[in-house]
Design a protein around this motif. Structure first.
Motif, PDB file in Angstrom:
ATOM      1  N   GLN A  50       0.787  -1.337  -0.022  1.00 47.67           N
ATOM      2  CA  GLN A  50      -0.051   0.071   0.062  1.00 47.67           C
ATOM      3  C   GLN A  50       0.897   1.313  -0.010  1.00 47.67           C
ATOM      4  O   GLN A  50       0.599   2.237  -0.800  1.00 47.67           O
ATOM      5  N   LEU A  51       1.737   1.154   0.926  1.00 43.73           N
ATOM      6  CA  LEU A  51       2.840   2.188   1.005  1.00 43.73           C
ATOM      7  C   LEU A  51       3.580   2.610  -0.129  1.00 43.73           C
ATOM      8  O   LEU A  51       3.924   3.641  -0.926  1.00 43.73           O
ATOM      9  N   GLU A  52       4.171   1.303  -0.518  1.00 43.16           N
ATOM     10  CA  GLU A  52       5.152   1.461  -1.967  1.00 43.16           C
ATOM     11  C   GLU A  52       4.378   1.952  -3.033  1.00 43.16           C
ATOM     12  O   GLU A  52       5.032   2.719  -3.902  1.00 43.16           O
ATOM     13  N   TYR A  53       3.132   1.632  -3.278  1.00 47.20           N
ATOM     14  CA  TYR A  53       2.395   2.033  -4.523  1.00 47.20           C
ATOM     15  C   TYR A  53       2.207   3.595  -4.365  1.00 47.20           C
ATOM     16  O   TYR A  53       2.320   4.074  -5.347  1.00 47.20           O
ATOM     17  N   SER A  54       1.891   4.159  -3.178  1.00 44.55           N
ATOM     18  CA  SER A  54       2.002   5.504  -3.043  1.00 44.55           C
ATOM     19  C   SER A  54       3.162   6.222  -3.495  1.00 44.55           C
ATOM     20  O   SER A  54       3.187   7.304  -4.114  1.00 44.55           O
ATOM     21  N   TRP A  55       4.296   5.571  -3.034  1.00 47.78           N
ATOM     22  CA  TRP A  55       5.671   6.446  -3.164  1.00 47.78           C
ATOM     23  C   TRP A  55       5.899   6.129  -4.777  1.00 47.78           C
ATOM     24  O   TRP A  55       6.209   7.292  -5.581  1.00 47.78           O
ATOM     25  N   VAL A  56       5.664   5.092  -5.310  1.00 49.86           N
ATOM     26  CA  VAL A  56       5.925   4.900  -6.677  1.00 49.86           C
ATOM     27  C   VAL A  56       5.263   5.928  -7.568  1.00 49.86           C
ATOM     28  O   VAL A  56       5.588   6.556  -8.495  1.00 49.86           O
ATOM     29  N   LEU A  57       3.914   6.108  -7.298  1.00 52.22           N
ATOM     30  CA  LEU A  57       3.035   7.009  -8.195  1.00 52.22           C
ATOM     31  C   LEU A  57       3.383   8.139  -8.039  1.00 52.22           C
ATOM     32  O   LEU A  57       3.457   9.043  -9.040  1.00 52.22           O
ATOM     33  N   SER A  58       3.780   8.777  -6.767  1.00 53.50           N
ATOM     34  CA  SER A  58       4.032  10.175  -6.578  1.00 53.50           C
ATOM     35  C   SER A  58       5.598  10.525  -7.395  1.00 53.50           C
ATOM     36  O   SER A  58       5.746  11.319  -7.832  1.00 53.50           O
ATOM     37  N   LEU A  59       6.388   9.308  -7.398  1.00 57.96           N
ATOM     38  CA  LEU A  59       7.575   9.586  -8.169  1.00 57.96           C
ATOM     39  C   LEU A  59       7.378   9.681  -9.558  1.00 57.96           C
ATOM     40  O   LEU A  59       8.056  10.540 -10.217  1.00 57.96           O
ATOM     41  N   CYS A  60       6.333   9.000 -10.075  1.00 55.75           N
ATOM     42  CA  CYS A  60       6.002   9.228 -11.353  1.00 55.75           C
ATOM     43  C   CYS A  60       5.318  10.199 -11.665  1.00 55.75           C
ATOM     44  O   CYS A  60       4.775  10.591 -13.199  1.00 55.75           O
ATOM     45  N   GLY A  61       4.799  11.195 -10.623  1.00 54.23           N
ATOM     46  CA  GLY A  61       3.991  12.161 -11.008  1.00 54.23           C
ATOM     47  C   GLY A  61       2.708  11.800 -11.298  1.00 54.23           C
ATOM     48  O   GLY A  61       1.860  12.533 -11.940  1.00 54.23           O
ATOM     49  N   ARG A  62       2.123  10.691 -10.746  1.00 55.35           N
ATOM     50  CA  ARG A  62       0.911  10.237 -11.187  1.00 55.35           C
ATOM     51  C   ARG A  62      -0.004   9.865  -9.763  1.00 55.35           C
ATOM     52  O   ARG A  62       0.828  10.079  -8.610  1.00 55.35           O
ATOM     53  N   TYR A  63      -1.101  10.054  -9.771  1.00 56.18           N
ATOM     54  CA  TYR A  63      -2.119   9.907  -8.451  1.00 56.18           C
ATOM     55  C   TYR A  63      -3.266   8.738  -8.635  1.00 56.18           C
ATOM     56  O   TYR A  63      -3.864   8.683  -9.986  1.00 56.18           O
ATOM     57  N   ALA A  64      -3.599   8.215  -7.684  1.00 59.42           N
ATOM     58  CA  ALA A  64      -4.937   7.259  -7.649  1.00 59.42           C
ATOM     59  C   ALA A  64      -5.293   7.351  -6.339  1.00 59.42           C
ATOM     60  O   ALA A  64      -4.531   7.499  -5.297  1.00 59.42           O
ATOM     61  N   PRO A  65      -6.599   7.395  -5.942  1.00 58.75           N
ATOM     62  CA  PRO A  65      -7.319   7.270  -4.677  1.00 58.75           C
ATOM     63  C   PRO A  65      -6.384   6.326  -3.710  1.00 58.75           C
ATOM     64  O   PRO A  65      -6.374   5.000  -4.232  1.00 58.75           O
ATOM     65  N   PHE A  66      -6.389   6.456  -2.622  1.00 57.80           N
ATOM     66  CA  PHE A  66      -5.656   5.570  -1.623  1.00 57.80           C
ATOM     67  C   PHE A  66      -6.459   4.266  -1.380  1.00 57.80           C
ATOM     68  O   PHE A  66      -5.774   3.337  -1.202  1.00 57.80           O
ATOM     69  N   ARG A  67      -7.802   4.481  -1.764  1.00 58.44           N
ATOM     70  CA  ARG A  67      -8.737   3.214  -1.432  1.00 58.44           C
ATOM     71  C   ARG A  67      -8.244   2.384  -2.530  1.00 58.44           C
ATOM     72  O   ARG A  67      -8.341   1.046  -2.524  1.00 58.44           O
ATOM     73  N   LEU A 147      -8.052  16.182   6.963  1.00 58.61           N
ATOM     74  CA  LEU A 147      -7.489  16.390   5.612  1.00 58.61           C
ATOM     75  C   LEU A 147      -7.126  15.350   4.987  1.00 58.61           C
ATOM     76  O   LEU A 147      -6.169  14.599   5.468  1.00 58.61           O
ATOM     77  N   SER A 148      -7.506  15.115   3.776  1.00 57.20           N
ATOM     78  CA  SER A 148      -6.876  14.193   2.695  1.00 57.20           C
ATOM     79  C   SER A 148      -5.969  14.814   1.626  1.00 57.20           C
ATOM     80  O   SER A 148      -6.215  15.960   1.404  1.00 57.20           O
ATOM     81  N   VAL A 149      -5.128  14.067   1.352  1.00 58.06           N
ATOM     82  CA  VAL A 149      -4.113  14.552   0.253  1.00 58.06           C
ATOM     83  C   VAL A 149      -4.725  14.730  -1.264  1.00 58.06           C
ATOM     84  O   VAL A 149      -4.133  15.039  -2.092  1.00 58.06           O
ATOM     85  N   ASP A 150      -6.041  14.208  -1.178  1.00 56.88           N
ATOM     86  CA  ASP A 150      -6.623  14.161  -2.453  1.00 56.88           C
ATOM     87  C   ASP A 150      -6.707  15.325  -3.195  1.00 56.88           C
ATOM     88  O   ASP A 150      -6.383  15.356  -4.543  1.00 56.88           O
ATOM     89  N   PRO A 151      -6.865  16.632  -2.688  1.00 58.70           N
ATOM     90  CA  PRO A 151      -6.876  17.920  -3.486  1.00 58.70           C
ATOM     91  C   PRO A 151      -5.489  18.343  -3.980  1.00 58.70           C
ATOM     92  O   PRO A 151      -5.596  18.646  -4.966  1.00 58.70           O
ATOM     93  N   ALA A 152      -4.608  17.812  -3.524  1.00 57.71           N
ATOM     94  CA  ALA A 152      -3.204  18.067  -3.995  1.00 57.71           C
ATOM     95  C   ALA A 152      -2.655  16.905  -5.103  1.00 57.71           C
ATOM     96  O   ALA A 152      -1.637  16.950  -5.744  1.00 57.71           O
ATOM     97  N   ALA A 153      -3.475  15.760  -5.157  1.00 57.38           N
ATOM     98  CA  ALA A 153      -3.096  14.943  -5.933  1.00 57.38           C
ATOM     99  C   ALA A 153      -1.937  14.223  -5.954  1.00 57.38           C
ATOM    100  O   ALA A 153      -1.261  14.129  -6.976  1.00 57.38           O
ATOM    101  N   THR A 154      -1.508  14.231  -4.842  1.00 58.46           N
ATOM    102  CA  THR A 154       0.002  13.527  -4.663  1.00 58.46           C
ATOM    103  C   THR A 154       0.036  12.952  -3.074  1.00 58.46           C
ATOM    104  O   THR A 154      -0.853  13.162  -2.333  1.00 58.46           O
ATOM    105  N   PHE A 155       0.892  12.194  -2.854  1.00 59.22           N
ATOM    106  CA  PHE A 155       0.897  11.443  -1.555  1.00 59.22           C
ATOM    107  C   PHE A 155       2.027  11.997  -0.609  1.00 59.22           C
ATOM    108  O   PHE A 155       3.059  12.945  -1.126  1.00 59.22           O
TER     109      PHE A 155
END
Length: 225
Positions: A50-67, A147-155
């Motif tokens: 779960q955490l690894e996926y958030s880091w990889v997406l952020s490094l790629c400049g991409r985003y998906a909901p945490f759910r 506060l969710s990070v969702d408005p920032a579209a990054t983790f």
């Protein structure tokens, strides 16, 4: 009585949610008997991915909901531990929506607010996921903001994620104390120039020596000392 030094000028205490206020392993623990001997390993794999996926997406400049990441991570964990019945997936995901709060959380949040401090969550969780978790744990009345990070579209650890706290609370970084059980999250908050507390419940060795927290505590009650 305010927080002790070096937090004497704090006006708000902002908490990470998953792992800090909410026990991320409680979802698997509820179904441990059905899962069998791989329960602990399954939970650890689920959290790690779960955490690894958030880091990889952020490094790629991409985003998906945490759910979405939570679901993908569970699918990986079930594939990694084939001895666990895949039919438990819906029950595990439902349990993750209603994680247990650590026992000291409600009293600690209440005590901080009685001291005149605002309390808030800043989490990678998306808004609906956080709303469900906070409601299930009975923490809503103890928090001034969720506060969710969702408005920032990054983790986290992106600075854009931490930007949300001072912007929403309407106070400067120097008046915020950030509390997390995740050492990487603490490192990100230190880099963002927040006063930080690492809740090291497991007694883990320190990391990121150049991004050290101001305090290390074993449980949240120590915030009140």
């Amino acid at each position: 009585m305010p927080l002790s030094a070096p937090f004497a000028h704090a006006r708000a205490v902002v908490f990470d949610a998953y792992g800090t206020l909410l026990d991320v392993h409680s979802a698997v623990q509820r179904h441990a008997a059905a899962i069998g001997p791989d329960a602990r390993a399954l939970s650890e794999t689920w959290r790690q991915k779960q955490l690894e996926y958030s880091w990889v997406l952020s490094l790629c400049g991409r985003y998906a909901p945490f759910r979405t990441l939570t679901e993908r991570a569970l699918d990986y964990a079930l594939a990694r531990h084939p001895g666990v019945a895949a039919g438990l997936r819906p029950a595990l995901l439902a349990a993750y929506e209603a994680l247990d709060a650590y026992p000291e959380v409600p009293a600690t949040l209440g005590a901080l607010r009685r001291r005149g401090l605002a309390t808030a969550i800043l989490s990678n969780g998306d808004p609906a996921m956080l709303g469900a978790a906070v409601g299930a744990a009975g923490l809503g009345d103890h928090l001034d903001a969720v506060l969710s990070v969702d408005p920032a579209a990054t983790f986290k650890t992106s600075p854009r994620a931490y930007d949300l706290a001072p912007a929403r609370l309407g106070i400067g970084r120097d008046a915020i104390v950030f509390v997390s059980s995740n050492r990487w999250d603490v490192a990100g908050a230190v880099a963002y120039v927040l006063a930080t507390v690492w809740v090291n419940r497991a007694g883990l060795p320190d990391e990121y020596p150049d991004l050290a927290p101001a305090r290390v505590i074993g449980s949240l009650e120590a915030l009140l000392a």
